[in-house]
Design a protein around this motif. Structure first.
Motif, short mmCIF file in Angstrom:
data_model
loop_
_atom_site.label_atom_id
_atom_site.label_comp_id
_atom_site.label_asym_id
_atom_site.label_seq_id
_atom_site.Cartn_x
_atom_site.Cartn_y
_atom_site.Cartn_z
N ASP A 163 0.87 -1.05 0.00
CA ASP A 163 -0.10 0.11 -0.02
C ASP A 163 0.86 1.28 0.10
O ASP A 163 1.46 1.60 1.05
CB ASP A 163 -0.93 0.03 1.15
CG ASP A 163 -1.98 -1.05 1.37
OD1 ASP A 163 -2.41 -1.36 0.02
OD2 ASP A 163 -2.38 -1.70 2.32
N TYR A 164 1.08 1.92 -1.04
CA TYR A 164 1.82 3.23 -1.08
C TYR A 164 1.51 4.30 -0.41
O TYR A 164 0.25 4.48 -0.22
CB TYR A 164 1.75 3.60 -2.85
CG TYR A 164 2.26 2.39 -3.70
CD1 TYR A 164 3.82 2.15 -3.58
CD2 TYR A 164 1.44 1.93 -4.52
CE1 TYR A 164 4.23 1.44 -4.69
CE2 TYR A 164 2.25 0.96 -5.52
CZ TYR A 164 3.42 0.76 -5.66
OH TYR A 164 3.93 -0.34 -6.26
N ASP A 165 2.44 4.98 0.14
CA ASP A 165 1.97 6.09 1.12
C ASP A 165 1.86 7.09 0.37
O ASP A 165 2.72 8.15 0.16
CB ASP A 165 3.40 6.33 2.04
CG ASP A 165 2.86 7.14 3.39
OD1 ASP A 165 1.77 7.75 3.11
OD2 ASP A 165 3.81 7.23 4.24
N MET A 166 0.72 7.17 -0.33
CA MET A 166 0.49 8.37 -1.16
C MET A 166 0.32 9.84 -0.63
O MET A 166 0.51 10.65 -0.88
CB MET A 166 -1.32 8.17 -1.92
CG MET A 166 -1.25 6.98 -2.96
SD MET A 166 -0.01 7.31 -4.33
CE MET A 166 -0.94 8.72 -5.13
N ILE A 182 -1.36 17.11 -9.46
CA ILE A 182 -0.82 15.43 -9.33
C ILE A 182 -2.37 14.78 -10.05
O ILE A 182 -3.28 14.79 -9.57
CB ILE A 182 -1.11 15.24 -7.95
CG1 ILE A 182 0.05 16.05 -7.05
CG2 ILE A 182 -0.67 13.73 -7.49
CD1 ILE A 182 0.25 15.68 -5.69
N VAL A 183 -1.86 14.17 -11.01
CA VAL A 183 -2.84 13.41 -12.13
C VAL A 183 -2.69 11.97 -11.64
O VAL A 183 -1.65 11.33 -11.18
CB VAL A 183 -2.37 13.49 -13.38
CG1 VAL A 183 -3.27 12.70 -14.36
CG2 VAL A 183 -2.39 14.95 -14.02
N ASN A 184 -3.85 11.49 -11.45
CA ASN A 184 -4.26 10.25 -11.17
C ASN A 184 -3.69 10.31 -9.43
O ASN A 184 -3.37 9.23 -8.76
CB ASN A 184 -3.36 8.78 -11.63
CG ASN A 184 -3.58 8.85 -12.77
OD1 ASN A 184 -4.88 8.98 -13.23
ND2 ASN A 184 -2.82 8.17 -13.70
N GLY A 185 -4.35 11.36 -8.73
CA GLY A 185 -4.35 11.77 -7.63
C GLY A 185 -5.22 12.64 -7.16
O GLY A 185 -6.44 12.75 -7.66
N PRO A 186 -4.94 13.54 -6.11
CA PRO A 186 -6.08 14.53 -5.70
C PRO A 186 -6.22 15.65 -6.57
O PRO A 186 -7.72 16.22 -6.45
CB PRO A 186 -5.25 15.00 -4.44
CG PRO A 186 -3.83 14.93 -4.84
CD PRO A 186 -3.54 13.79 -5.57
N ASN A 210 -11.92 9.63 -2.04
CA ASN A 210 -11.08 9.45 -0.87
C ASN A 210 -10.79 10.80 -0.40
O ASN A 210 -10.99 11.81 -0.51
CB ASN A 210 -9.89 8.47 -0.94
CG ASN A 210 -9.02 9.03 -2.20
OD1 ASN A 210 -8.74 10.40 -2.02
ND2 ASN A 210 -8.47 8.15 -2.84
N ASP A 211 -10.10 10.77 0.86
CA ASP A 211 -9.85 12.00 1.81
C ASP A 211 -8.77 12.78 1.30
O ASP A 211 -8.11 13.77 1.70
CB ASP A 211 -9.83 11.67 3.25
CG ASP A 211 -11.07 11.30 3.90
OD1 ASP A 211 -12.04 11.70 3.54
OD2 ASP A 211 -10.96 10.47 4.78
N LEU A 212 -8.03 12.18 0.27
CA LEU A 212 -6.70 12.86 -0.39
C LEU A 212 -7.00 14.22 -0.95
O LEU A 212 -6.41 15.07 -1.17
CB LEU A 212 -6.11 11.87 -1.12
CG LEU A 212 -5.30 10.68 -0.45
CD1 LEU A 212 -4.68 9.68 -1.39
CD2 LEU A 212 -4.49 11.14 0.42
N GLN A 213 -8.37 14.18 -1.42
CA GLN A 213 -8.92 15.33 -2.21
C GLN A 213 -9.41 16.59 -1.54
O GLN A 213 -9.84 16.25 0.00
CB GLN A 213 -9.90 14.86 -3.31
CG GLN A 213 -9.41 14.13 -4.16
CD GLN A 213 -10.58 12.98 -4.65
OE1 GLN A 213 -10.97 12.09 -4.09
NE2 GLN A 213 -11.07 13.24 -5.80
#
Length: 453
Positions: A163-166, A182-186, A210-213
């Motif tokens: 589980d990568y530490d995004m 950040i693409v494919n991210g938040p 998820n909560d990263l956004q």
């Protein structure tokens, strides 16, 4: 209430970019390496990186993204974290740095610089925190030694090692390059399919996964809501309509990227020299993505010489010429432009790059009329909302003046950052009226242009 961050606006303004695939796979005719191919296999014979960028620029691209590390783990820069890099290849007798040359060529020719980075690394045995440390050290090199980066694109394919530490990666990028999206991210989401087929309505305001956004809650006293992420070949056809968001309590701003290769595969294969994308297919792709509130990252494979192959070069340059011909006669600046809401004239209409039109809060249809003074053949209409204030337009129609009356020619839904309309039927008229029929409280246009033959 839901508006983009500065980095998201800068990213969406790029519109059209090259996604460059070049690496060890190029020289061993593979799409995915196993991490055991020796670094000395990387040996371009007549590389021309400024030539890549010149070709991209001729096509009208505003950015270029280099695949700096694919699943095999081979680094296209002189990383100090591993010996699996261009520094241990015959390229320039080990003194070369592909990403540095790429970034410098982009800066010299006025293109934004980005990179694609695979989290999967088949060349290392590191796991857990050690793997996270390796990824962060490599990202730090890329984000501190190569100038301004506008996009970091995570490649999430390949086998899952852990589980990568995004959260840690995101924090690092925010610290070192706060304006990098950040693409494919938040910041930016993938379309959800590999066929470049956009949704009928592509909204930037959607539920988070998820909560990263950055989340905006409708009711702070209630729990967050989330949507199921696209995956396993499944794509939700409606993410942002009123119906789709009816039960949502959490919203976020997340525009969409469409990535699509000019060939059947991403890395260069000699067998595909004759199946590269034709001009007509590229035009169709552009209008169905960039013209539908998405950004297009077009996959360009670099050949074993280290050059854009003649097949792609011809298509890209021809596309730029075609678009130049299509947009060479803009009409709005030299036309009479008026606007009204519910019969009231709107006097904040401008012809500049700031805000073309701001309706203010209204429940009435909004009309913008462009009178050319003489009959014109309309080739394309381009609209763009001022997304700094959000995405508001839900439906609009285009009317043309026939005799003394305006008649409806076409009806469309969302606008977003950009909407390009190629008339379905010939439009020969002396005036065009844009009627914005449905909005989310108000409407702002930053861009409106009409092009004639």
């Amino acid at each position: 209430m839901v508006v983009p961050e500065k980095r998201q606006i800068l990213w969406q303004e790029t519109e059209f970019a090259a996604l460059v695939y070049f690496g060890l796979n190029t020289f061993v005719s593979r799409q995915e390496g196993n991490g055991r191919t020796e670094a000395n296999a990387f040996y371009p014979t007549s590389i021309d990186i400024p030539g890549w960028i010149s070709t991209f620029k001729s096509a009208g691209m505003k950015g270029a993204i280099l695949t700096v590390k694919h699943h095999d783990g081979f680094c296209m820069w002189r990383s100090k974290t591993t010996s699996y890099t261009v520094a241990f290849s015959p390229y320039k007798d080990g003194s070369g740095d592909i990403f540095r040359e790429f970034a410098e060529a982009c800066c010299e020719q006025g293109l934004k610089v980005g990179f694609q980075f695979s989290l999967c690394d088949r060349n290392t045995d590191k796991k857990g925190k050690d793997l996270d440390d390796l990824i962060c050290n490599q990202l730090t090199e890329l984000l501190t030694e190569y100038g301004k980066i506008y996009e970091v694109k995570f490649d999430l394919e390949g086998e899952k090692q852990h589980d990568y530490d995004m959260e840690r990666y995101i924090s690092l990028i925010r610290t070192l390059q706060p304006d990098a999206a950040i693409v494919n991210g938040p910041d930016v989401r993938h379309l959800g399919n590999n066929k470049a087929v956009c949704r009928p309505e592509e909204w930037n305001v959607i539920e988070p996964v998820n909560d990263l956004q950055k989340i905006v809650k409708i009711d702070s006293s209630k729990e967050n809501t989330y949507r199921a992420p696209d995956g396993a070949g499944q794509m939700q056809l409606d993410l942002g309509s009123r119906k789709a968001l009816k039960k949502a309590n959490s919203l976020c701003w997340q525009p969409v990227v469409v990535d699509y290769s000019m060939r059947g595969n991403w890395f260069y294969l000699r067998d595909e020299d004759e199946v590269s994308m034709f001009l007509q297919n590229m035009k169709k792709l552009y209008f169905s993505t960039v013209g539908a509130n998405a950004s297009l990252e077009l996959g360009v494979p670099i050949d074993q010489r280290g050059q854009v192959h003649e097949s792609e070069k011809l298509t890209l340059e021809s596309f730029g010429i075609d678009m130049g011909m299509l947009t060479r006669r803009p009409l709005v600046k030299n036309s009479e432009v008026t606007a009204n809401c519910g019969g009231n004239t709107v006097d904040n209409l401008k012809k500049d790059d700031e805000t073309y039109f701001d309706s203010g809060k209204t429940s009435s249809p909004i009309e913008i009329t462009v009178n050319f003074g003489e009959e014109k053949i309309i080739k394309m209409i381009s609209l763009g909302e001022n997304i700094a204030t959000g995405q508001q337009i839900e439906q609009f129609s285009v009317y043309t003046l026939e005799g003394r009356k305006f008649k409806k020619a076409e009806t469309h839904t969302v606008v977003g950052y950009k909407k390009l309309i190629l008339p379905k039927k010939p439009m020969v008229t002396s005036a065009v009226k844009i009627v914005i029929e449905k909005t989310r409280d108000f409407a702002t246009l930053k861009h409106l242009e009409i092009y004639s033959a």
